[in-house]
Design a protein around this motif. Structure first.
Motif, PDB file in Angstrom:
ATOM      1  N   MET A 134       0.765  -1.183   0.060  1.00  0.00           N
ATOM      2  CA  MET A 134       0.080  -0.060  -0.222  1.00  0.00           C
ATOM      3  C   MET A 134       0.957   1.233  -0.006  1.00  0.00           C
ATOM      4  SD  MET A 134      -3.131  -1.249   2.813  1.00  0.00           S
ATOM      5  CE  MET A 134      -1.641  -1.675   4.001  1.00  0.00           C
ATOM      6  N   TYR A 135       0.316   2.379  -0.712  1.00  0.00           N
ATOM      7  CA  TYR A 135       1.001   3.665  -0.758  1.00  0.00           C
ATOM      8  C   TYR A 135       0.011   4.684  -0.308  1.00  0.00           C
ATOM      9  CZ  TYR A 135       3.187   8.042  -2.402  1.00  0.00           C
ATOM     10  OH  TYR A 135       3.940   9.074  -2.431  1.00  0.00           O
ATOM     11  N   SER A 136       0.493   5.436   0.653  1.00  0.00           N
ATOM     12  CA  SER A 136      -0.125   6.746   0.995  1.00  0.00           C
ATOM     13  C   SER A 136       0.413   8.036   0.559  1.00  0.00           C
ATOM     14  CB  SER A 136      -0.119   6.736   2.669  1.00  0.00           C
ATOM     15  OG  SER A 136      -0.676   5.687   3.015  1.00  0.00           O
ATOM     16  N   TRP A 137      -0.157   8.661  -0.314  1.00  0.00           N
ATOM     17  CA  TRP A 137       0.060   9.926  -0.881  1.00  0.00           C
ATOM     18  C   TRP A 137       0.533  10.976   0.149  1.00  0.00           C
ATOM     19  CZ3 TRP A 137       0.778  11.557  -6.276  1.00  0.00           C
ATOM     20  CH2 TRP A 137       0.484  10.295  -7.120  1.00  0.00           C
ATOM     21  N   PRO A 138       1.505  12.081  -0.132  1.00  0.00           N
ATOM     22  CA  PRO A 138       1.775  13.132   1.101  1.00  0.00           C
ATOM     23  C   PRO A 138       0.731  13.698   1.633  1.00  0.00           C
ATOM     24  CG  PRO A 138       3.273  12.892  -0.884  1.00  0.00           C
ATOM     25  CD  PRO A 138       2.316  12.140  -1.272  1.00  0.00           C
ATOM     26  N   ASP A 139      -0.564  13.916   0.828  1.00  0.00           N
ATOM     27  CA  ASP A 139      -1.672  14.619   1.346  1.00  0.00           C
ATOM     28  C   ASP A 139      -2.615  13.641   2.116  1.00  0.00           C
ATOM     29  OD1 ASP A 139      -2.667  13.138  -0.886  1.00  0.00           O
ATOM     30  OD2 ASP A 139      -3.522  14.996  -1.828  1.00  0.00           O
ATOM     31  N   PHE A 140      -2.227  12.570   2.309  1.00  0.00           N
ATOM     32  CA  PHE A 140      -3.105  11.563   3.071  1.00  0.00           C
ATOM     33  C   PHE A 140      -3.013  11.611   4.422  1.00  0.00           C
ATOM     34  CE2 PHE A 140      -4.105   7.237   4.967  1.00  0.00           C
ATOM     35  CZ  PHE A 140      -5.626   6.972   4.544  1.00  0.00           C
ATOM     36  N   LYS A 141      -4.072  11.708   5.316  1.00  0.00           N
ATOM     37  CA  LYS A 141      -4.074  11.610   6.777  1.00  0.00           C
ATOM     38  C   LYS A 141      -5.493  11.064   7.271  1.00  0.00           C
ATOM     39  CE  LYS A 141      -6.416  16.128   7.061  1.00  0.00           C
ATOM     40  NZ  LYS A 141      -6.236  17.598   7.664  1.00  0.00           N
ATOM     41  N   THR A 142      -5.225  10.612   8.520  1.00  0.00           N
ATOM     42  CA  THR A 142      -6.100   9.763   9.186  1.00  0.00           C
ATOM     43  C   THR A 142      -6.630  10.328  10.477  1.00  0.00           C
ATOM     44  OG1 THR A 142      -4.787   8.253  10.585  1.00  0.00           O
ATOM     45  CG2 THR A 142      -5.092   7.406   8.411  1.00  0.00           C
ATOM     46  N   ALA A 164       1.698   9.716   5.654  1.00  0.00           N
ATOM     47  CA  ALA A 164       2.038  10.531   4.394  1.00  0.00           C
ATOM     48  C   ALA A 164       3.399  10.131   3.640  1.00  0.00           C
ATOM     49  CB  ALA A 164       2.030  11.795   4.691  1.00  0.00           C
ATOM     50  N   GLY A 165       3.151   9.796   2.392  1.00  0.00           N
ATOM     51  CA  GLY A 165       4.239   9.382   1.687  1.00  0.00           C
ATOM     52  C   GLY A 165       4.764   8.134   1.654  1.00  0.00           C
ATOM     53  N   LYS A 166       4.146   7.077   2.661  1.00  0.00           N
ATOM     54  CA  LYS A 166       4.870   5.864   2.902  1.00  0.00           C
ATOM     55  C   LYS A 166       4.495   4.668   2.038  1.00  0.00           C
ATOM     56  CE  LYS A 166       7.127   7.468   6.636  1.00  0.00           C
ATOM     57  NZ  LYS A 166       6.524   7.162   7.877  1.00  0.00           N
ATOM     58  N   LEU A 167       5.511   3.793   1.779  1.00  0.00           N
ATOM     59  CA  LEU A 167       4.978   2.524   1.108  1.00  0.00           C
ATOM     60  C   LEU A 167       5.243   1.412   2.093  1.00  0.00           C
ATOM     61  CD1 LEU A 167       4.880   0.576  -1.314  1.00  0.00           C
ATOM     62  CD2 LEU A 167       7.290   0.467  -1.329  1.00  0.00           C
ATOM     63  N   TYR A 168       4.111   0.674   2.460  1.00  0.00           N
ATOM     64  CA  TYR A 168       3.923  -0.252   3.463  1.00  0.00           C
ATOM     65  C   TYR A 168       4.020  -1.750   2.674  1.00  0.00           C
ATOM     66  CZ  TYR A 168       2.496   3.387   6.554  1.00  0.00           C
ATOM     67  OH  TYR A 168       2.669   4.261   7.437  1.00  0.00           O
ATOM     68  N   LEU A 169       4.590  -2.553   3.209  1.00  0.00           N
ATOM     69  CA  LEU A 169       4.779  -3.961   2.662  1.00  0.00           C
ATOM     70  C   LEU A 169       4.608  -5.009   3.978  1.00  0.00           C
ATOM     71  CD1 LEU A 169       7.670  -3.853   0.102  1.00  0.00           C
ATOM     72  CD2 LEU A 169       5.246  -3.837  -0.456  1.00  0.00           C
ATOM     73  N   GLY A 170       3.673  -5.904   3.454  1.00  0.00           N
ATOM     74  CA  GLY A 170       3.201  -6.980   4.664  1.00  0.00           C
ATOM     75  C   GLY A 170       4.211  -8.215   4.384  1.00  0.00           C
ATOM     76  N   LYS A 171       4.116  -9.285   5.288  1.00  0.00           N
ATOM     77  CA  LYS A 171       4.792 -10.451   5.265  1.00  0.00           C
ATOM     78  C   LYS A 171       3.764 -11.138   4.003  1.00  0.00           C
ATOM     79  CE  LYS A 171       6.428 -10.920   9.875  1.00  0.00           C
ATOM     80  NZ  LYS A 171       6.262 -11.729  11.182  1.00  0.00           N
ATOM     81  N   ILE A 172       4.857 -11.854   3.333  1.00  0.00           N
ATOM     82  CA  ILE A 172       4.293 -12.615   2.061  1.00  0.00           C
ATOM     83  C   ILE A 172       4.516 -14.001   1.942  1.00  0.00           C
ATOM     84  CG2 ILE A 172       4.158 -12.509  -0.816  1.00  0.00           C
ATOM     85  CD1 ILE A 172       5.062  -9.542  -0.468  1.00  0.00           C
ATOM     86  N   SER A 183      -4.950   8.754  -1.331  1.00  0.00           N
ATOM     87  CA  SER A 183      -4.883  10.193  -1.365  1.00  0.00           C
ATOM     88  C   SER A 183      -5.687  10.946  -0.624  1.00  0.00           C
ATOM     89  CB  SER A 183      -4.762  10.761  -2.742  1.00  0.00           C
ATOM     90  OG  SER A 183      -5.900  10.255  -3.373  1.00  0.00           O
ATOM     91  N   GLY A 184      -5.310  12.089  -0.235  1.00  0.00           N
ATOM     92  CA  GLY A 184      -6.139  13.025   0.331  1.00  0.00           C
ATOM     93  C   GLY A 184      -7.633  13.458  -0.175  1.00  0.00           C
ATOM     94  N   PRO A 202       9.595   8.252   3.125  1.00  0.00           N
ATOM     95  CA  PRO A 202       8.450   8.918   2.428  1.00  0.00           C
ATOM     96  C   PRO A 202       9.129   8.969   0.979  1.00  0.00           C
ATOM     97  CG  PRO A 202       9.122  10.676   3.751  1.00  0.00           C
ATOM     98  CD  PRO A 202       9.967   9.670   4.060  1.00  0.00           C
ATOM     99  N   TYR A 203       7.968   8.963  -0.112  1.00  0.00           N
ATOM    100  CA  TYR A 203       8.383   9.025  -1.446  1.00  0.00           C
ATOM    101  C   TYR A 203       7.246  10.093  -1.890  1.00  0.00           C
ATOM    102  CZ  TYR A 203      10.809   4.718  -0.747  1.00  0.00           C
ATOM    103  OH  TYR A 203      11.394   3.830  -0.358  1.00  0.00           O
ATOM    104  N   GLU A 204       7.492  10.919  -2.782  1.00  0.00           N
ATOM    105  CA  GLU A 204       6.577  12.056  -3.218  1.00  0.00           C
ATOM    106  C   GLU A 204       5.611  11.648  -4.017  1.00  0.00           C
ATOM    107  OE1 GLU A 204       8.301  14.677  -6.567  1.00  0.00           O
ATOM    108  OE2 GLU A 204       9.949  13.946  -5.501  1.00  0.00           O
TER     109      GLU A 204
END
Length: 391
Positions: A123-131, A139-147, A231-232, A368-370
């Motif tokens: 999953m990737y969250s764009w820099p404007d994403f918030k919860t 914001a800006g993070k790539l998440y990887l789970g166990k596969i 994204s936001g 983070p990634y832009e």
């Protein structure tokens, strides 16, 4: 039209050029000529995407700008109709895919698999994403789970039964077109039977239920060949801050739906839960009306009461109607039990957050990634050297 390709990656979009351009760029960076990217754009703003797409000299990109206002479902319908590949994958305009999707499509074709659904492990969250809970920590993070890289065969009828028992609240456990691979002949079958692929106000729910009805089985692989983005400005972004609800007639998601019919069995307000239920109800009404009696309305009412007490009036109006209709899966006792079950589900969720108090929820975070292009490159680096789909 040129030679038919192995795979069509389909992207409907509307007034979201800053995401869509990077999304399409990220996919076109894949070193393969066996796929096409199909973009159906209903933007009525300055539409930087159109200007950019016209300048691209890549015959793998098929871009269509539609000049009239369309609902999300209509946009998806027209986008899917443009696909010409043996397999089709539908994604959002803030998402991307791994180059592994080409190997996945080859694998599915070789093995005679019509539907291949990946577990969501990237999953990737764009820099404007918030919860609500973590603010901009994602914001800006790539998440990887166990596969595990395991592939499991699933029964479509059983998956549909479980979904109906859960009031069709999401596509989890169902075959997927949205972030999945589907042989185009199945989509042609859906269209041939009723004239459309999608019904209701949630195309991903509608497609999953339709696929469950026209297939006997599907396969789930624990490997992320797509990368969902958040994204936001997206519906996911609105949900994350609890703003993805409101009045059906005035909500920006709902306004483009012209001549919308809403079953009296469903609470008449806009939320994730009611939109999912509406898409499911409409899909079943056209494709398998005999299954509507199995739709767990008690569960839907219970979830709406628990999550949306600010819409008490339309919930009670639906309940009043249900009390007078025989043959519907609804009772006040069942609602009480469903609310109790939902309470425990939320409790388990809170406990999990306590065990994993960081926003990654136990997944590895990178960045983070832009934008999603750079996130995809990182995912390729981490996942691309160990293909699960052997030649």
């Amino acid at each position: 039209m040129g030679e038919r390709r192995l795979l069509s990656i389909v992207i409907p979009t509307h007034n979201r050029s800053k995401y869509a351009i990077e999304c399409v760029k990220s996919i076109l960076e894949t070193n393969s000529n066996e796929f096409e990217v199909v973009v159906h754009d209903t933007s009525d703003d300055s539409c930087e995407l159109k200007a950019w797409a016209v300048s691209v000299s890549d015959d793998r990109l098929r871009y269509v700008h539609w000049g009239e206002s369309l609902s999300m479902t209509q946009n998806h319908e027209k986008a899917i109709a443009l696909a010409s590949g043996e397999f089709v994958c539908l994604i959002g305009d803030d998402d991307s895919v791994s180059s592994q999707i080409i190997l996945a499509a080859k694998f599915a074709d070789r093995m005679g698999i019509d539907i291949l659904t990946p577990e969501i492990k990237a999953m990737y969250s764009w820099p404007d994403f918030k919860t609500r809970f973590y603010g901009r920590a994602h914001a800006g993070k790539l998440y990887l789970g166990k596969i595990s890289r395991k592939i499991v065969k699933k029964n479509s009828a059983q998956a549909l039964k479980i979904s109906l028992d859960n009031a069709c609240q999401g596509t989890e456990g169902l075959p997927k077109l949205y972030h999945g691979l589907v042989r185009k002949t199945l989509l042609d079958e859906l269209r041939k039977s009723t004239g459309l692929v999608f019904y209701g106000t949630s195309p991903d729910i509608s497609a999953s239920l339709g696929l469950a009805l026209v297939s006997t089985h599907f396969y789930v692989v624990d490997f992320p060949f797509t990368i969902p983005g958040a994204s936001g400005g997206s519906n996911t972004g609105r949900s994350a801050v609890n703003r993805h609800k409101g009045d059906i007639k005035n909500d920006p998601h709902m306004r483009p739906f012209k001549n919308l019919t809403w079953p009296k069995e469903l609470p008449f307000f806009f939320s994730v839960e009611t939109v999912w239920a509406h898409a499911a109800w409409e899909t079943l009404s056209f494709r398998a009306p005999e299954l509507l009696v199995d739709f767990n309305l008690s569960r839907l009412i219970a979830v709406c009461k628990a999550r949306h007490s600010d819409f008490r009036a339309p919930i009670e109006q639906a309940e009043t109607y249900l009390f007078g209709v025989e043959g519907r899966r609804y009772s006040s006792e069942a609602v009480r039990l469903a609310r109790l079950g939902f309470f425990f589900e939320r409790l388990v969720g809170k406990i999990k957050r306590m065990l994993h108090p960081l926003p990654n929820n136990g997944m590895k975070a990178y960045g983070p990634y832009e934008n999603v292009r750079y996130a995809r490159l990182k995912a390729e680096q981490l996942l691309g050297n160990d293909p699960v789909f052997k030649e």
